[in-house]
Design a protein around this motif. Structure first.
Motif, PDB file in Angstrom:
ATOM      1  N   ALA A 128       0.949  -1.337   0.609  1.00 28.89           N
ATOM      2  CA  ALA A 128      -0.043  -0.023  -0.230  1.00 28.89           C
ATOM      3  C   ALA A 128       1.095   1.039  -0.011  1.00 28.89           C
ATOM      4  O   ALA A 128       0.645   2.099  -1.071  1.00 28.89           O
ATOM      5  CB  ALA A 128      -1.294  -0.293   1.194  1.00 28.89           C
ATOM      6  N   PRO A 129       1.630   1.327   0.738  1.00 23.51           N
ATOM      7  CA  PRO A 129       2.663   2.559   1.175  1.00 23.51           C
ATOM      8  C   PRO A 129       3.687   2.838  -0.238  1.00 23.51           C
ATOM      9  O   PRO A 129       3.958   3.731  -1.207  1.00 23.51           O
ATOM     10  CB  PRO A 129       3.715   2.298   2.051  1.00 23.51           C
ATOM     11  N   LEU A 130       3.964   1.372  -0.823  1.00 23.09           N
ATOM     12  CA  LEU A 130       4.370   1.558  -2.582  1.00 23.09           C
ATOM     13  C   LEU A 130       3.965   2.103  -2.988  1.00 23.09           C
ATOM     14  O   LEU A 130       4.163   3.062  -4.302  1.00 23.09           O
ATOM     15  CB  LEU A 130       5.163  -0.131  -2.731  1.00 23.09           C
ATOM     16  N   ILE A 131       2.856   1.634  -3.399  1.00 22.18           N
ATOM     17  CA  ILE A 131       1.761   2.136  -4.455  1.00 22.18           C
ATOM     18  C   ILE A 131       1.519   3.433  -4.565  1.00 22.18           C
ATOM     19  O   ILE A 131       1.422   4.556  -5.416  1.00 22.18           O
ATOM     20  CB  ILE A 131      -0.024   0.650  -4.724  1.00 22.18           C
ATOM     21  N   ILE A 132       1.206   3.951  -3.214  1.00 19.71           N
ATOM     22  CA  ILE A 132       0.668   5.520  -3.005  1.00 19.71           C
ATOM     23  C   ILE A 132       2.390   6.200  -3.362  1.00 19.71           C
ATOM     24  O   ILE A 132       2.205   7.280  -4.223  1.00 19.71           O
ATOM     25  CB  ILE A 132       0.692   5.921  -1.588  1.00 19.71           C
ATOM     26  N   ALA A 133       3.433   6.037  -2.947  1.00 18.72           N
ATOM     27  CA  ALA A 133       4.497   6.977  -3.647  1.00 18.72           C
ATOM     28  C   ALA A 133       4.515   6.298  -5.201  1.00 18.72           C
ATOM     29  O   ALA A 133       4.801   7.986  -5.024  1.00 18.72           O
ATOM     30  CB  ALA A 133       5.693   5.886  -2.987  1.00 18.72           C
ATOM     31  N   VAL A 134       4.372   5.317  -5.674  1.00 19.96           N
ATOM     32  CA  VAL A 134       4.760   5.572  -7.137  1.00 19.96           C
ATOM     33  C   VAL A 134       3.423   6.483  -7.246  1.00 19.96           C
ATOM     34  O   VAL A 134       3.900   7.067  -8.877  1.00 19.96           O
ATOM     35  CB  VAL A 134       4.222   4.044  -7.490  1.00 19.96           C
ATOM     36  N   MET A 135       2.252   6.624  -7.082  1.00 21.02           N
ATOM     37  CA  MET A 135       1.138   7.293  -8.303  1.00 21.02           C
ATOM     38  C   MET A 135       1.837   8.970  -7.847  1.00 21.02           C
ATOM     39  O   MET A 135       1.603   9.496  -8.503  1.00 21.02           O
ATOM     40  CB  MET A 135      -0.248   6.933  -7.022  1.00 21.02           C
ATOM     41  N   ILE A 136       2.394   9.239  -6.470  1.00 14.61           N
ATOM     42  CA  ILE A 136       2.712  10.733  -5.900  1.00 14.61           C
ATOM     43  C   ILE A 136       3.788  10.997  -7.213  1.00 14.61           C
ATOM     44  O   ILE A 136       3.646  12.089  -7.470  1.00 14.61           O
ATOM     45  CB  ILE A 136       3.409  10.828  -4.638  1.00 14.61           C
ATOM     46  N   SER A 137       5.104  10.216  -7.300  1.00 17.52           N
ATOM     47  CA  SER A 137       5.845  10.010  -7.930  1.00 17.52           C
ATOM     48  C   SER A 137       5.183  10.054  -9.040  1.00 17.52           C
ATOM     49  O   SER A 137       6.054  11.480 -10.216  1.00 17.52           O
ATOM     50  CB  SER A 137       7.148   8.999  -8.104  1.00 17.52           C
ATOM     51  N   TRP A 138       5.051   9.560  -9.890  1.00 16.22           N
ATOM     52  CA  TRP A 138       4.080   9.672 -10.779  1.00 16.22           C
ATOM     53  C   TRP A 138       3.561  10.849 -11.501  1.00 16.22           C
ATOM     54  O   TRP A 138       3.630  12.110 -12.474  1.00 16.22           O
ATOM     55  CB  TRP A 138       3.650   8.486 -11.735  1.00 16.22           C
ATOM     56  N   LYS A 139       2.742  11.078 -10.753  1.00 15.03           N
ATOM     57  CA  LYS A 139       1.955  12.887 -11.006  1.00 15.03           C
ATOM     58  C   LYS A 139       3.489  13.871 -11.097  1.00 15.03           C
ATOM     59  O   LYS A 139       3.401  15.057 -12.016  1.00 15.03           O
ATOM     60  CB  LYS A 139       1.313  12.943  -9.660  1.00 15.03           C
ATOM     61  N   PHE A 140       3.976  13.700  -9.951  1.00 11.19           N
ATOM     62  CA  PHE A 140       5.527  15.260 -10.127  1.00 11.19           C
ATOM     63  C   PHE A 140       6.491  14.967 -10.663  1.00 11.19           C
ATOM     64  O   PHE A 140       7.017  16.482 -10.636  1.00 11.19           O
ATOM     65  CB  PHE A 140       5.230  15.059  -8.594  1.00 11.19           C
ATOM     66  N   MET A 141       6.340  14.034 -11.078  1.00 12.15           N
ATOM     67  CA  MET A 141       7.761  13.374 -12.093  1.00 12.15           C
ATOM     68  C   MET A 141       7.889  14.696 -13.411  1.00 12.15           C
ATOM     69  O   MET A 141       9.097  15.610 -13.265  1.00 12.15           O
ATOM     70  CB  MET A 141       8.442  12.040 -12.752  1.00 12.15           C
ATOM     71  N   GLY A 142       6.661  14.658 -14.222  1.00  7.46           N
ATOM     72  CA  GLY A 142       6.840  16.051 -15.226  1.00  7.46           C
ATOM     73  C   GLY A 142       6.943  17.354 -14.626  1.00  7.46           C
ATOM     74  O   GLY A 142       8.251  17.744 -15.506  1.00  7.46           O
ATOM     75  N   TYR A 143       6.225  17.581 -13.332  1.00  5.04           N
ATOM     76  CA  TYR A 143       6.327  19.209 -12.486  1.00  5.04           C
ATOM     77  C   TYR A 143       8.125  18.930 -12.924  1.00  5.04           C
ATOM     78  O   TYR A 143       8.901  20.071 -12.505  1.00  5.04           O
ATOM     79  CB  TYR A 143       5.851  19.416 -11.734  1.00  5.04           C
ATOM     80  N   TYR A 144       9.079  18.134 -11.672  1.00  7.12           N
ATOM     81  CA  TYR A 144      10.213  18.746 -11.231  1.00  7.12           C
ATOM     82  C   TYR A 144      10.849  18.624 -12.789  1.00  7.12           C
ATOM     83  O   TYR A 144      12.166  18.562 -12.061  1.00  7.12           O
ATOM     84  CB  TYR A 144      10.300  17.623 -10.013  1.00  7.12           C
ATOM     85  N   SER A 145      10.419  17.598 -13.437  1.00  6.68           N
ATOM     86  CA  SER A 145      11.457  17.528 -14.411  1.00  6.68           C
ATOM     87  C   SER A 145      11.640  18.819 -15.262  1.00  6.68           C
ATOM     88  O   SER A 145      12.825  18.912 -16.026  1.00  6.68           O
ATOM     89  CB  SER A 145      11.020  16.182 -15.566  1.00  6.68           C
ATOM     90  N   LEU A 146      11.232  19.815 -15.375  1.00  2.56           N
ATOM     91  CA  LEU A 146      10.900  20.961 -15.870  1.00  2.56           C
ATOM     92  C   LEU A 146      11.755  21.981 -15.313  1.00  2.56           C
ATOM     93  O   LEU A 146      12.198  22.712 -15.786  1.00  2.56           O
ATOM     94  CB  LEU A 146      10.019  21.815 -15.993  1.00  2.56           C
ATOM     95  N   ILE A 147      11.727  21.929 -13.879  1.00  8.63           N
ATOM     96  CA  ILE A 147      12.872  22.608 -13.494  1.00  8.63           C
ATOM     97  C   ILE A 147      14.331  21.569 -13.270  1.00  8.63           C
ATOM     98  O   ILE A 147      15.748  22.690 -13.952  1.00  8.63           O
ATOM     99  CB  ILE A 147      12.736  23.049 -11.957  1.00  8.63           C
ATOM    100  N   LEU A 148      14.900  20.606 -13.905  1.00  4.68           N
ATOM    101  CA  LEU A 148      15.828  20.183 -13.807  1.00  4.68           C
ATOM    102  C   LEU A 148      16.078  20.435 -14.850  1.00  4.68           C
ATOM    103  O   LEU A 148      17.300  20.515 -15.286  1.00  4.68           O
ATOM    104  CB  LEU A 148      15.670  18.158 -13.379  1.00  4.68           C
ATOM    105  N   THR A 149      15.247  20.618 -16.366  1.00  4.19           N
ATOM    106  CA  THR A 149      15.403  20.553 -17.940  1.00  4.19           C
ATOM    107  C   THR A 149      16.076  22.022 -17.957  1.00  4.19           C
ATOM    108  O   THR A 149      16.653  22.285 -18.595  1.00  4.19           O
ATOM    109  CB  THR A 149      14.235  20.562 -18.848  1.00  4.19           C
TER     110      THR A 149
END
Length: 292
Positions: free
Chosen positions: A152-173
């Motif tokens: 359960a914690p792993l699934i939630i962490a994966v969901m939130i990571s999926w949601k924010f990866m694109g946002y954080y990637s803009l900063i890194l790009t």
């Protein structure tokens, strides 16, 4: 002239200052006041109970669980989202064209509703979903995805990571695009390969962007609510009981607003201390690369 410029500066800053006063400063002092009372959110009557709420919160199993669950999410989520967003930013930065198009595509999950996403994931992982039916019929696997204290914690962490990866990637790009190409050319002349360029040039020069993303990710962990609330309600066995869920349950479900405010104050202190510690560690890492 100088006084006129100062007044103009205060004028331009005033909307944000008023916004912060109304939505941050006043509620903060209001929550601090309520944390010393036994107000039940409905009755106009309340009593001052001193530090009783804080003492009960420290002893509460739910608060203790929220403390450890938050750091468990941090250990899983922060490295996952950092690595994922870094990979995405490297892919986007290497594209010869259509960088903006792919950046927007990766950013779209950030705009998705957390409730809608959680409902979809809950349906996919339900007992009679197509996935679980296929796993049972083909592989004889009967997995209780959201009933497991590990999954359960792993699934939630994966969901939130999926949601924010694109946002954080803009900063890194943005950080990657600020690295001068001449540095890579000089390294290539000296015979540096791809991995050497990454660890000796890209990563050190990307430190400011990595610093920002890491602090944002750590702060985000302390505000997780929607996904665990919709998927598990904080269970099973408090394994996904975050600070926000505990505050919501106490203040709005059980109508212990004073006690819930005390938990919120404790959460704020823990968040502040954690971010300060992480920031100090990042600064030590940055100094090893020459950043002051």
């Amino acid at each position: 002239m100088k006084k006129g410029q100062e007044k103009l500066g205060w004028l331009f800053a005033s909307p944000y200052l008023v916004y912060s006063l109304i939505f941050f400063v006043i509620p903060l002092f209001g929550a601090l006041f309520l944390s010393f009372t036994n107000w039940n959110l409905i009755s106009p009557q309340y009593e001052n109970v001193g530090f009783l709420n804080f003492i009960q919160a420290v002893k509460s199993p739910g608060v203790k669980a929220a403390f450890f669950v938050t750091y468990k999410f941090m250990i899983i989520f922060v490295p996952m989202v950092l690595i994922g967003s870094l990979v995405i930013s490297l892919i986007i930065n290497s594209l010869p064209r259509f960088k903006s198009f792919f950046s927007v595509g990766y950013f779209l999950p950030y705009l998705a509703s957390g409730v809608a996403t959680s409902v979809v994931v809950k349906g996919i992982l339900s007992y009679n979903s197509a996935l679980n039916v296929w796993l049972r019929n083909s592989w004889h696997l009967n997995i209780d995805w959201l009933g497991s204290q590990i999954l359960a914690p792993l699934i939630i962490a994966v969901m939130i990571s999926w949601k924010f990866m694109g946002y954080y990637s803009l900063i890194l790009t943005s950080g990657l695009e600020s690295i001068p190409g001449e540095v890579y050319e000089a390294a290539a002349i000296d015979g540096a390969t791809g991995w050497i360029k990454f660890f000796k040039i890209t990563l050190p020069l990307l430190y400011p962007a990595m610093f920002t993303v890491t602090i944002l990710a750590v702060g985000l962990v302390f505000g997780i609510f929607t996904e665990p609330y919709v998927l598990t309600g904080g269970g099973p066995g408090f394994s996904t009981n975050t600070w926000q869920i505990e505050i919501y349950n106490q203040a709005f479900s059980k109508l212990n607003a004073g006690y819930g405010s005390a938990i919120a104050i404790i959460d704020s202190v823990v968040t502040f201390v954690t971010i300060i510690i992480v920031r100090r560690l990042l600064e030590i890492w940055g100094k090893s690369y020459g950043w002051e």
